[in-house]
Every structure is written in structure tokens, then in C-alpha cells.
Design a protein around this motif. Structure first.
Motif, PDB file in Angstrom:
ATOM      1  N   GLY A 166       0.057  16.707  12.786  1.00 30.88           N
ATOM      2  CA  GLY A 166       1.414  16.804  12.263  1.00 30.88           C
ATOM      3  C   GLY A 166       1.636  18.100  11.524  1.00 30.88           C
ATOM      4  N   ILE A 167       2.909  18.523  11.425  1.00 29.17           N
ATOM      5  CA  ILE A 167       3.280  19.731  10.689  1.00 29.17           C
ATOM      6  C   ILE A 167       4.482  19.382   9.823  1.00 29.17           C
ATOM      7  CG2 ILE A 167       4.635  20.529  12.684  1.00 29.17           C
ATOM      8  CD1 ILE A 167       4.056  23.401  11.803  1.00 29.17           C
ATOM      9  N   VAL A 168       4.429  19.745   8.541  1.00 29.55           N
ATOM     10  CA  VAL A 168       5.424  19.317   7.565  1.00 29.55           C
ATOM     11  C   VAL A 168       6.534  20.360   7.414  1.00 29.55           C
ATOM     12  CG1 VAL A 168       5.810  18.647   5.152  1.00 29.55           C
ATOM     13  CG2 VAL A 168       3.696  17.964   6.324  1.00 29.55           C
ATOM     14  N   PHE A 169       7.794  19.876   7.363  1.00 22.77           N
ATOM     15  CA  PHE A 169       8.955  20.729   7.127  1.00 22.77           C
ATOM     16  C   PHE A 169       9.803  20.117   6.016  1.00 22.77           C
ATOM     17  CE2 PHE A 169       7.860  21.518  11.554  1.00 22.77           C
ATOM     18  CZ  PHE A 169       7.924  22.899  11.638  1.00 22.77           C
ATOM     19  N   LYS A 170      10.576  20.966   5.370  1.00 23.22           N
ATOM     20  CA  LYS A 170      11.541  20.489   4.381  1.00 23.22           C
ATOM     21  C   LYS A 170      12.880  20.253   5.081  1.00 23.22           C
ATOM     22  CE  LYS A 170       9.402  22.536   0.296  1.00 23.22           C
ATOM     23  NZ  LYS A 170       8.961  21.204  -0.157  1.00 23.22           N
ATOM     24  N   VAL A 171      13.398  19.039   4.948  1.00 19.86           N
ATOM     25  CA  VAL A 171      14.622  18.647   5.644  1.00 19.86           C
ATOM     26  C   VAL A 171      15.556  17.967   4.650  1.00 19.86           C
ATOM     27  CG1 VAL A 171      15.588  17.357   7.590  1.00 19.86           C
ATOM     28  CG2 VAL A 171      13.257  18.265   7.739  1.00 19.86           C
ATOM     29  N   ARG A 172      16.844  18.283   4.747  1.00 22.98           N
ATOM     30  CA  ARG A 172      17.822  17.641   3.866  1.00 22.98           C
ATOM     31  C   ARG A 172      18.045  16.203   4.318  1.00 22.98           C
ATOM     32  NH1 ARG A 172      20.955  19.004  -0.072  1.00 22.98           N
ATOM     33  NH2 ARG A 172      20.295  21.177   0.107  1.00 22.98           N
ATOM     34  N   ASP A 173      17.965  15.298   3.368  1.00 17.03           N
ATOM     35  CA  ASP A 173      18.177  13.878   3.632  1.00 17.03           C
ATOM     36  C   ASP A 173      19.117  13.351   2.560  1.00 17.03           C
ATOM     37  OD1 ASP A 173      17.810  10.978   3.637  1.00 17.03           O
ATOM     38  OD2 ASP A 173      16.180  11.353   5.049  1.00 17.03           O
ATOM     39  N   SER A 174      20.361  13.035   2.968  1.00 13.37           N
ATOM     40  CA  SER A 174      21.414  12.692   2.012  1.00 13.37           C
ATOM     41  C   SER A 174      21.619  13.881   1.079  1.00 13.37           C
ATOM     42  CB  SER A 174      21.042  11.423   1.249  1.00 13.37           C
ATOM     43  OG  SER A 174      20.930  10.330   2.154  1.00 13.37           O
TER      44      SER A 174
END
Length: 402
Positions: A166-174
Motif C-alpha cells: 500500500g501507499i499512503v496519500f492525504k485526501v480530503r474527507d468531509s
């Protein structure tokens, strides 16, 4: 001809000013696009413009006028038509006012992690024409359909090795920006080439989520995986076992090394790592067990947890000892997929965070396509493939479906 000779040439003297020259470029582009459209229609109908058709089937039906946006601004072109209205041009698709050159440029900039507003500004400043962010969004949204089709495409019935990570990203959630993980699976086919089987997005890396990944791979036609290579996430091997019970499950040795040295003080790390190297570089499983015993006696008093982790994962850590050296090199670590992750990072590093789940999936998908285009290792078989394939056939017999 050098630059000075060109600027003083009779060719340029025929133009009154830059506007006049721009008109010439527009006309050149217009003729090029129209010539391509004529070629497309000829291929569609099956006979050239000045030839007689062999039957009473479809035929040419004059031209329609269409304004398109190009790198050179707005240009009016003549689009050939057919009587059946079945002609679907690819150079300038129906219901589109933009040439594929512009669309490809927009997609290329998007793949590099630029936002829609960044792309709009880039096109205006460098190329001198305006495309609204809504049009750019429409272009990039087309990728969603490509991602969906790619993600649901049928897979081969057998993969010799599948690496999972897996590779982690920052994603907007709400209203918050949180870490989400893109899960990737890379399969080694019987022709020796690697294939990205798919990408899946989840909030946390867990054995439960990996169960859905493995189930999806199975549903898309994969009947057998000979070897899987994963990190040492708790419960991962049991998850694979439940979907592909006959797979040999190797835990990544590099992940084990990282986890074991996490709490080792700096002055001991070199010596500690050297003793671990004696374990995984051993020529046989018996020699590895002896090296582990020495490692235990030396370090268990100081780093009992790290030593215990080797014993806990021993069965899955040492699967690679069952195979010849050529196969060992490619299964004892997830380096293949981690290298892919590193390249994906390079393509997406300009994005601090992604606005939506769809945005991060589109960017990773485009990065994967770009990596395949520019990295020869992803389009060529693994080195010494003839030898390795024969070893797989000897070991696994009829399970190797050629």
C-alpha cells in the motif's frame, strides 16, 4: 540552416507580421487535421475519395463545419460526413470542440499532480489560450471511466507471483484531510512481464480490507497464484489462505528488518543488522536456523521483542528457501512494488493533498500508465526469464498455465 539564416529567409519575408504568420500556422494546422479526418473516413468506408465504391453501401455525404479549440486558438474546420452517420472521428470526436492534442496536454498536466486551476493558468501563460476549469474538469472526469474499465478488466487465470503493498496519500474527507491508502497488486505473468492488477482505496491497511482485494482479484478470473509476497501485517497470510489456499505466502524480509530494528539504539544498529543479514543470506534453511539461534543468544537480552518477531513470522519469512536462487531474489522482498510506489510518488509529489477519492485514484492510474511508457523494466520480461520459467514448471508442474 542556422537561426539567423532562417530569420532572414525568403520563407519568412512573405509574411507581413506575426499575425500574418500566425494565420499561416492556423491554416497549416487546419489542413493537417482535415487530412487526418479524410484518412479516417476512407478507412471507415473502405475506399478512397476518388474511387468508386464496390456496392451500394455507405458513402460520402459532403462536409460539416466545426469550430475547435487547439493549441493555436479557435479554428474552423471541415469535417467529412457519411450517409449512415456512422462515422466516429477520433482526431476530433463528435460533440467535442477540442482536438485530442489539447485533451492529451490537459491529461498530461493532470497526471503530474496539477489542479484544474493550475492547468488553466499554465495553458493561458505558456500556450496563450484559455480553457475554463469546468472544461478541464470535464476532460479529466473522462479518466474515471477509464479507471473503472481498467479496474474491472479480466485478469489471467494464473500468476506466478503477486506482490501486494500500500501507499499512503492525504485526501480530503468531509472537512478534514486524512491519510488514505491506495492498495496495489502487481502480478508476474507466465511471459515474464509484470502487470499492475489493480488499485483499491481504503482508510487503513488491514487484513479485512485485503480480503476484499483478494476477493476482487479472484472474481476477475484469477484461479491460482503460486507465490504471494506481502508485508507482515497481522492476519495477512490467513486472508490470502482463505481466498487462494494453495499459494505459497512469503513475508517481505525487508519489512521484517525495518520492524525489528525500529527500537534498536543507533550504536547497535549496524551490528544488529549484520547479524540479521546472516539469517536471510544463509544458503539453506538449516543454516538460517543456526544463524537465528546465534542472533537470539546475542541480542535477546537487550532486544527481546525484535528477536521474538523473527520466531513469530519464521514460517512465512523463510518460504523463499524452498526455491532456487534465481526465484529467491525476486520473492524475498516487495522491492518490485516498492519501486513502483516510489515512481508513483514522483508523479504525484506536487499534490499536498487530493480533494476527493476519485482524484487520487485518477492520479495514481495516470502515473501507472506513464511509468509503463517510460520505464523499460515494466515492458520487458524479468532477466533470465527462460531459466526462471523452467524452474517454476519443474516445481509447480501443471499449475503453470502457459
Amino acid at each position: 540552416m542556422n537561426k539567423e539564416d532562417f530569420l532572414n529567409s525568403d520563407f519568412l519575408k512573405q509574411f507581413k507580421d506575426s499575425k500574418d504568420f500566425g494565420g499561416f500556422v492556423d491554416e497549416l494546422y487546419k489542413r493537417g487535421v482535415e487530412t487526418l479526418l479524410e484518412g479516417e473516413l476512407e478507412a471507415h468506408l473502405g475506399y478512397a475519395k476518388n474511387q468508386r465504391r464496390a456496392d451500394d453501401g455507405n458513402a460520402r455525404n459532403g462536409y460539416g463545419s466545426k469550430a475547435i479549440k487547439t493549441e493555436h486558438g479557435n479554428i474552423e474546420i471541415n469535417v467529412p460526413r457519411d450517409r449512415d452517420a456512422s462515422f466516429e472521428p477520433r482526431v476530433v470526436p463528435k460533440r467535442s470542440r477540442m482536438s485530442l492534442g489539447i485533451e492529451n496536454l490537459v491529461v498530461s498536466l493532470y497526471a503530474k499532480g496539477m489542479s484544474n486551476s493550475d492547468i488553466e493558468e499554465q495553458l493561458r501563460e505558456i500556450y496563450g489560450f484559455r480553457i475554463s476549469t469546468s472544461v478541464i474538469s470535464t476532460i479529466t472526469d473522462k479518466i474515471n471511466a477509464d479507471v473503472l474499465a481498467w479496474q474491472n478488466r479480466p485478469l489471467d487465470p494464473t500468476y506466478l507471483i503477486v506482490w501486494l503493498d500500500g501507499i499512503v496519500f492525504k485526501v480530503r474527507d468531509s472537512s478534514r484531510v486524512i491519510n488514505k491508502t491506495i492498495y496495489l497488486a502487481v502480478g508476474l505473468r507466465t511471459d515474464g512481464k509484470k502487470e499492475v492488477l489493480g488499485l483499491w482505496l481504503g482508510k487503513n491497511e488491514s487484513s479485512a480490507f485485503w480480503m476484499s482485494v483478494m476477493t476482487d482479484i479472484r472474481a476477475r478470473g484469477v484461479e491460482d497464484i503460486l507465490i504471494t509476497v506481502t508485508d507482515n501485517l497481522n492476519g495477512f497470510t490467513k486472508t490470502i489462505q482463505s481466498v487462494f489456499p494453495d499459494a505459497n505466502k512469503q513475508i517481505c524480509v525487508v519489512h521484517q528488518i525495518r520492524n525489528a530494528t525500529k527500537y534498536v539504539v543507533w550504536k547497535d544498529k549496524k551490528d544488529f543488522a549484520g547479524d540479521m543479514k546472516n539469517i536471510y543470506n544463509a544458503p539453506t534453511i538449516e543454516a538460517a536456523e543456526a544463524a537465528l539461534k546465534d542472533f537470539d543468544e546475542k541480542w535477546t537480552g537487550k532486544y527481546a521483542y525484535a528477536v521474538k518477531s523473527w520466531y513469530k513470522n519464521w514460517e512465512e519469512l523463510t518460504v523463499f528457501f524452498d526455491f532456487p536462487p534465481e526465484i529467491r531474489k525476486i520473492i524475498y522482498t516487495t522491492n518490485i512494488i516498492e519501486n513502483l510506489n516510489g515512481k508513483i510518488r514522483k508523479y504525484t509529489k506536487s499534490k499536498g493533498s487530493f480533494p476527493t477519492d476519485e482524484a487520487v485514484k485518477k492520479s495514481v492510474y495516470l502515473a501507472i500508465l506513464a511509468i509503463r511508457e517510460v520505464t523499460k523494466k515494466w515492458t520487458q520480461p524479468i532477466r533470465n526469464w527462460g531459466v526462471i520459467l523452467n524452474q517454476f514448471i519443474v516445481i509447480f508442474g501443471d499449475r503453470v498455465k502457459l
